[in-house]
Design a protein around this motif. Sequence first.
Motif, PDB file in Angstrom:
ATOM      1  N   ARG A 128       0.846  -1.189   0.000  1.00 38.83           N
ATOM      2  CA  ARG A 128       0.000   0.000   0.000  1.00 38.83           C
ATOM      3  C   ARG A 128       0.893   1.254   0.000  1.00 38.83           C
ATOM      4  O   ARG A 128       1.957   1.253   0.611  1.00 38.83           O
ATOM      5  N   ALA A 129       0.442   2.287  -0.683  1.00 43.28           N
ATOM      6  CA  ALA A 129       1.152   3.585  -0.614  1.00 43.28           C
ATOM      7  C   ALA A 129       0.178   4.680  -1.000  1.00 43.28           C
ATOM      8  O   ALA A 129      -0.859   4.413  -1.607  1.00 43.28           O
ATOM      9  N   THR A 130       0.495   5.914  -0.649  1.00 43.06           N
ATOM     10  CA  THR A 130      -0.353   7.030  -1.070  1.00 43.06           C
ATOM     11  C   THR A 130      -0.046   7.335  -2.541  1.00 43.06           C
ATOM     12  O   THR A 130       1.038   7.001  -3.042  1.00 43.06           O
ATOM     13  N   PRO A 131      -0.963   7.997  -3.252  1.00 47.95           N
ATOM     14  CA  PRO A 131      -0.680   8.358  -4.647  1.00 47.95           C
ATOM     15  C   PRO A 131       0.584   9.219  -4.766  1.00 47.95           C
ATOM     16  O   PRO A 131       1.357   9.066  -5.714  1.00 47.95           O
ATOM     17  N   GLU A 132       0.830  10.082  -3.787  1.00 49.38           N
ATOM     18  CA  GLU A 132       2.026  10.940  -3.840  1.00 49.38           C
ATOM     19  C   GLU A 132       3.299  10.077  -3.770  1.00 49.38           C
ATOM     20  O   GLU A 132       4.267  10.309  -4.494  1.00 49.38           O
ATOM     21  N   LEU A 133       3.276   9.088  -2.889  1.00 51.52           N
ATOM     22  CA  LEU A 133       4.466   8.231  -2.760  1.00 51.52           C
ATOM     23  C   LEU A 133       4.643   7.341  -3.990  1.00 51.52           C
ATOM     24  O   LEU A 133       5.761   7.075  -4.419  1.00 51.52           O
ATOM     25  N   GLU A 134       3.513   6.895  -4.568  1.00 47.95           N
ATOM     26  CA  GLU A 134       3.589   6.108  -5.818  1.00 47.95           C
ATOM     27  C   GLU A 134       4.265   6.951  -6.897  1.00 47.95           C
ATOM     28  O   GLU A 134       5.101   6.466  -7.665  1.00 47.95           O
ATOM     29  N   GLN A 135       3.867   8.213  -6.947  1.00 50.78           N
ATOM     30  CA  GLN A 135       4.423   9.122  -7.963  1.00 50.78           C
ATOM     31  C   GLN A 135       5.926   9.322  -7.731  1.00 50.78           C
ATOM     32  O   GLN A 135       6.731   9.282  -8.668  1.00 50.78           O
ATOM     33  N   LEU A 136       6.301   9.504  -6.466  1.00 55.86           N
ATOM     34  CA  LEU A 136       7.714   9.700  -6.132  1.00 55.86           C
ATOM     35  C   LEU A 136       8.517   8.442  -6.506  1.00 55.86           C
ATOM     36  O   LEU A 136       9.636   8.535  -7.017  1.00 55.86           O
ATOM     37  N   ALA A 137       7.913   7.274  -6.265  1.00 54.99           N
ATOM     38  CA  ALA A 137       8.595   6.027  -6.611  1.00 54.99           C
ATOM     39  C   ALA A 137       8.806   5.922  -8.122  1.00 54.99           C
ATOM     40  O   ALA A 137       9.810   5.381  -8.585  1.00 54.99           O
ATOM     41  N   GLY A 138       7.850   6.473  -8.870  1.00 55.71           N
ATOM     42  CA  GLY A 138       8.003   6.469 -10.333  1.00 55.71           C
ATOM     43  C   GLY A 138       9.126   7.392 -10.784  1.00 55.71           C
ATOM     44  O   GLY A 138       9.749   7.181 -11.832  1.00 55.71           O
TER      45      GLY A 138
END
Length: 318
Positions: A128-138
């Motif tokens: 699980r992750a927040t959309p902001e963290l998903e974006q940062l991971a990208g």
Amino acid sequence: MITDPQPPSLIVAILGAGPAGMSCANACLSFGLTPVVIERGDHAGGAQRANFHPNLWMLGAPGESGETMTRRMAEHYTSLPVQTRYRTEVAHVEGKGAGFNLTFMAHGGSPDPLHARAIVLATGMRPRATPELEQLAGASRGVIIGPLSDTIRDGIRDARVLILGGGDNALDHALFLAERGNRVVVCARRAFSARAGFLASCARRPEIELRAGSAPVDISLIGETLRARWTSGFEDFDWLLVMYGYRPNTDVLERFAPQLRPDMTASGHVHVDTWQRTSSPGIYAAGDITDSPQPSVPTAIAQGLAAARAIERDMGTT
Ligand SMILES: Cc1cc2nc3c(=O)[nH]c(=O)nc-3n(C[C@H](O)[C@H](O)[C@H](O)COP(=O)(O)OP(=O)(O)OC[C@H]3O[C@@H](n4cnc5c(N)ncnc54)[C@H](O)[C@@H]3O)c2cc1C
């Protein structure tokens, strides 16, 4: 085109080739059913393919890593006469007669139809992750969502690491990374929920700082550095590990006709009875997609087997 190797009435479409899906397919063969397995990834095996830690729950394999255990299972599975479609996902499912019409889509391919008498949901969970963290991971390879990867095992040395999360995974990784020369800050939004043993071990390590009731207000990428801001100031890190737990892979149900979608539990898992039946007749679920008291490989294997047995019984083939 997926060929129908048996009369259509006996085909079982199994979504996911993790331990639950592999076990269900294996049991289907024993019960005279024809499994067709649809796997989103490149390989059979599921979540444990990346677990380099010793497996905790599988009796009879002491000290064996999750990775090795899974490879053994996948080798057995791929030797079975089971039609498995890799890099493929369900595009649409609707009811048809006593079964289902499914449309599959191979990545980059064209739609493939299949009529199955039953469906088994075995798609597991994902971190699980927040959309902001998903974006940062990208945007940065320094951001890793979820535990157990080759990078965590081999690539993080003598670095500054921020871990978000307060459970067992967060602290287990903090200990693992501290042993490899890293300095680790672990932030839990509330109190730490990890087992007492992990908390005590972390407290003994000077390289680990545990911060309860603390979460950065913002994390941004400055060149290759990850800058975490708190109301009191900022700190720079080389790596960010997000350990926010898991959520079941139920997105696939959005592609099912609405009247076929099974009931869910309050936790967002697929609700099943003791025979792994969902609330939708002909649709079963096994493994981590269900709300099991102890998600694990043995649990998933047992549930996959039970689902196959239930299908055999419900179809009246015995
Ligand atoms: C950090 C960690 C450590 C663990 N340690 C242990 C341990 O030591 N021992 C143990 O027994 N268990 C352990 N577990 C738990 C274990 O990994 C799971 O309980 C088990 O893998 C569940 O099996 P599954 O088949 O339900 O799901 P998974 O293993 O997650 O497999 C699901 C499969 O479905 C595929 N899939 C997903 N969505 C779709 C889709 N839409 N269409 C097609 N395919 C799809 C996935 O690619 C995957 O191959 C651990 C888990 C974690 C996270």
